[in-house]
Design a protein around this motif. Structure first.
Motif, PDB file in Angstrom:
ATOM      1  N   ASN A  86       5.729  11.888   3.101  1.00  0.00           N
ATOM      2  CA  ASN A  86       6.314  12.918   2.259  1.00  0.00           C
ATOM      3  C   ASN A  86       5.330  14.044   1.961  1.00  0.00           C
ATOM      4  N   SER A  87       4.037  13.721   1.945  1.00  0.00           N
ATOM      5  CA  SER A  87       3.010  14.717   1.664  1.00  0.00           C
ATOM      6  C   SER A  87       1.788  14.409   2.518  1.00  0.00           C
ATOM      7  N   PHE A  88       0.891  15.356   2.631  1.00  0.00           N
ATOM      8  CA  PHE A  88      -0.307  15.259   3.447  1.00  0.00           C
ATOM      9  C   PHE A  88      -1.482  14.895   2.550  1.00  0.00           C
ATOM     10  N   ARG A  89      -1.880  13.627   2.587  1.00  0.00           N
ATOM     11  CA  ARG A  89      -2.991  13.162   1.761  1.00  0.00           C
ATOM     12  C   ARG A  89      -3.941  12.309   2.573  1.00  0.00           C
ATOM     13  N   THR A  90      -5.201  12.361   2.224  1.00  0.00           N
ATOM     14  CA  THR A  90      -6.207  11.489   2.809  1.00  0.00           C
ATOM     15  C   THR A  90      -6.820  10.652   1.699  1.00  0.00           C
ATOM     16  N   LYS A  91      -7.332   9.500   2.090  1.00  0.00           N
ATOM     17  CA  LYS A  91      -8.005   8.586   1.163  1.00  0.00           C
ATOM     18  C   LYS A  91      -7.125   8.183  -0.022  1.00  0.00           C
ATOM     19  N   ALA A  92      -5.801   8.165   0.211  1.00  0.00           N
ATOM     20  CA  ALA A  92      -4.866   7.637  -0.785  1.00  0.00           C
ATOM     21  C   ALA A  92      -4.908   6.109  -0.696  1.00  0.00           C
ATOM     22  N   SER A  93      -4.259   5.450  -1.620  1.00  0.00           N
ATOM     23  CA  SER A  93      -4.149   3.993  -1.613  1.00  0.00           C
ATOM     24  C   SER A  93      -2.685   3.619  -1.692  1.00  0.00           C
ATOM     25  N   ALA A  94      -2.346   2.439  -1.201  1.00  0.00           N
ATOM     26  CA  ALA A  94      -0.949   2.008  -1.198  1.00  0.00           C
ATOM     27  C   ALA A  94      -0.863   0.519  -1.519  1.00  0.00           C
ATOM     28  N   VAL A  95       0.291   0.144  -2.081  1.00  0.00           N
ATOM     29  CA  VAL A  95       0.581  -1.260  -2.332  1.00  0.00           C
ATOM     30  C   VAL A  95       2.067  -1.479  -2.078  1.00  0.00           C
ATOM     31  N   GLY A  96       2.399  -2.608  -1.459  1.00  0.00           N
ATOM     32  CA  GLY A  96       3.791  -2.951  -1.192  1.00  0.00           C
ATOM     33  C   GLY A  96       4.339  -3.886  -2.258  1.00  0.00           C
ATOM     34  N   VAL A  97       5.593  -3.622  -2.652  1.00  0.00           N
ATOM     35  CA  VAL A  97       6.312  -4.474  -3.600  1.00  0.00           C
ATOM     36  C   VAL A  97       7.732  -4.613  -3.058  1.00  0.00           C
ATOM     37  N   GLY A  98       8.100  -5.784  -2.555  1.00  0.00           N
ATOM     38  CA  GLY A  98       9.412  -5.960  -1.927  1.00  0.00           C
ATOM     39  C   GLY A  98       9.513  -5.075  -0.702  1.00  0.00           C
ATOM     40  N   ASP A  99      10.559  -4.242  -0.618  1.00  0.00           N
ATOM     41  CA  ASP A  99      10.758  -3.307   0.495  1.00  0.00           C
ATOM     42  C   ASP A  99      10.121  -1.948   0.227  1.00  0.00           C
ATOM     43  N   ILE A 100       9.401  -1.815  -0.864  1.00  0.00           N
ATOM     44  CA  ILE A 100       8.897  -0.527  -1.344  1.00  0.00           C
ATOM     45  C   ILE A 100       7.373  -0.461  -1.217  1.00  0.00           C
ATOM     46  N   ALA A 101       6.855   0.742  -0.912  1.00  0.00           N
ATOM     47  CA  ALA A 101       5.408   0.998  -0.980  1.00  0.00           C
ATOM     48  C   ALA A 101       5.173   2.102  -1.989  1.00  0.00           C
ATOM     49  N   TYR A 102       4.129   1.950  -2.776  1.00  0.00           N
ATOM     50  CA  TYR A 102       3.692   2.971  -3.718  1.00  0.00           C
ATOM     51  C   TYR A 102       2.435   3.608  -3.122  1.00  0.00           C
ATOM     52  N   LEU A 103       2.510   4.897  -2.842  1.00  0.00           N
ATOM     53  CA  LEU A 103       1.386   5.653  -2.299  1.00  0.00           C
ATOM     54  C   LEU A 103       0.744   6.412  -3.458  1.00  0.00           C
ATOM     55  N   CYS A 104      -0.522   6.130  -3.723  1.00  0.00           N
ATOM     56  CA  CYS A 104      -1.171   6.589  -4.951  1.00  0.00           C
ATOM     57  C   CYS A 104      -2.398   7.451  -4.673  1.00  0.00           C
ATOM     58  N   GLY A 105      -2.443   8.609  -5.329  1.00  0.00           N
ATOM     59  CA  GLY A 105      -3.628   9.449  -5.342  1.00  0.00           C
ATOM     60  C   GLY A 105      -4.041   9.984  -3.988  1.00  0.00           C
ATOM     61  N   GLY A 106      -5.340  10.192  -3.846  1.00  0.00           N
ATOM     62  CA  GLY A 106      -5.912  10.733  -2.623  1.00  0.00           C
ATOM     63  C   GLY A 106      -6.210  12.215  -2.749  1.00  0.00           C
ATOM     64  N   TYR A 107      -6.638  12.798  -1.666  1.00  0.00           N
ATOM     65  CA  TYR A 107      -6.909  14.235  -1.588  1.00  0.00           C
ATOM     66  C   TYR A 107      -5.721  14.908  -0.927  1.00  0.00           C
ATOM     67  N   GLU A 108      -5.088  15.849  -1.621  1.00  0.00           N
ATOM     68  CA  GLU A 108      -3.988  16.586  -1.003  1.00  0.00           C
ATOM     69  C   GLU A 108      -4.590  17.571  -0.007  1.00  0.00           C
ATOM     70  N   GLN A 109      -4.010  17.594   1.186  1.00  0.00           N
ATOM     71  CA  GLN A 109      -4.493  18.437   2.275  1.00  0.00           C
ATOM     72  C   GLN A 109      -3.393  19.408   2.689  1.00  0.00           C
ATOM     73  N   VAL A 110      -3.784  20.452   3.397  1.00  0.00           N
ATOM     74  CA  VAL A 110      -2.841  21.393   3.987  1.00  0.00           C
ATOM     75  C   VAL A 110      -3.097  21.391   5.485  1.00  0.00           C
ATOM     76  N   HIS A 111      -2.056  21.076   6.252  1.00  0.00           N
ATOM     77  CA  HIS A 111      -2.158  20.997   7.709  1.00  0.00           C
ATOM     78  C   HIS A 111      -2.742  22.291   8.271  1.00  0.00           C
ATOM     79  N   GLY A 112      -3.811  22.158   9.067  1.00  0.00           N
ATOM     80  CA  GLY A 112      -4.411  23.325   9.692  1.00  0.00           C
ATOM     81  C   GLY A 112      -5.320  24.133   8.782  1.00  0.00           C
ATOM     82  N   ARG A 113      -5.655  23.605   7.616  1.00  0.00           N
ATOM     83  CA  ARG A 113      -6.534  24.312   6.671  1.00  0.00           C
ATOM     84  C   ARG A 113      -7.855  23.556   6.523  1.00  0.00           C
ATOM     85  N   GLN A 114      -8.755  24.135   5.728  1.00  0.00           N
ATOM     86  CA  GLN A 114     -10.038  23.499   5.473  1.00  0.00           C
ATOM     87  C   GLN A 114      -9.832  22.187   4.732  1.00  0.00           C
ATOM     88  N   ARG A 115     -10.614  21.211   5.071  1.00  0.00           N
ATOM     89  CA  ARG A 115     -10.501  19.876   4.488  1.00  0.00           C
ATOM     90  C   ARG A 115     -10.850  19.888   3.005  1.00  0.00           C
TER      91      ARG A 115
END
Length: 171
Positions: A86-115
């Motif tokens: 859904n979004s462009f992030r690096t170094k995020a963390s995730a955890v699964g609960v049932g059929d669901i994953a929670y994607l948490c935090g990280g560095y928001e990035q822009v495709h083709g831009r400076q890191r």
């Protein structure tokens, strides 16, 4: 089992896929990953391993997003595409609960831009692995990257990076 997943970056390019598991006695080679993922989040959902986002390429300090979600099935030793982030992030963390994953935090990035390696986000996104859809979750109180997240007693806990904290989830 302990899994080691990703790509080796050598001399300015991704060269080799790493997909192995340790069974408590020895390391076993698995099917190679079909997509590049570096700095990605990983979650176990219903016995399958999901790899979310991260980087596909870095040219100088310009980043390119790993657009598929990769899913590994340990029963038949295969990798497949399982949707798109859904979004462009690096170094995020995730955890699964049932059929669901929670994607948490990280560095928001822009495709083709400076890191972005300095501003972390507090965003939490919820991925439904059955419908392959996303929705916004309750954000963390503070931004963080490279943290550990666990599900315990109906709540998601995030540890590390800045502070230990708890955020409420829709469980």
């Amino acid at each position: 089992m302990v899994y080691c997943l990703g790509w080796i970056y050598e001399n300015g390019a991704y060269k080799t896929s790493i997909s192995k598991r340790f069974n408590g006695i020895k390391w076993e080679n698995l099917a190679p990953m079909v997509n590049y993922h570096s700095d990605a989040a990983v979650a176990l959902i219903q016995g399958e391993i999901f790899v979310f986002g991260g980087l596909k390429q870095v040219h100088g300090n310009v980043v390119y997003f790993a657009d598929p979600i990769s899913k590994y099935n340990p029963t038949n030793n295969t990798w497949v595409k399982a949707g798109v982030p859904n979004s462009f992030r690096t170094k995020a963390s995730a955890v699964g609960v049932g059929d669901i994953a929670y994607l948490c935090g990280g560095y928001e990035q822009v495709h083709g831009r400076q890191r972005n390696t300095t501003t972390v986000c507090a965003k939490v996104e919820v991925y439904d692995s059955v419908s392959r859809t996303w929705k916004a979750g309750n954000n963390m109180l503070k931004g963080r990257a490279l943290c550990a997240v666990v599900h315990f007693d109906g709540k998601i806990f995030a540890f590390g990076n800045l502070d230990n904290m708890l955020f409420n989830s829709e469980l």
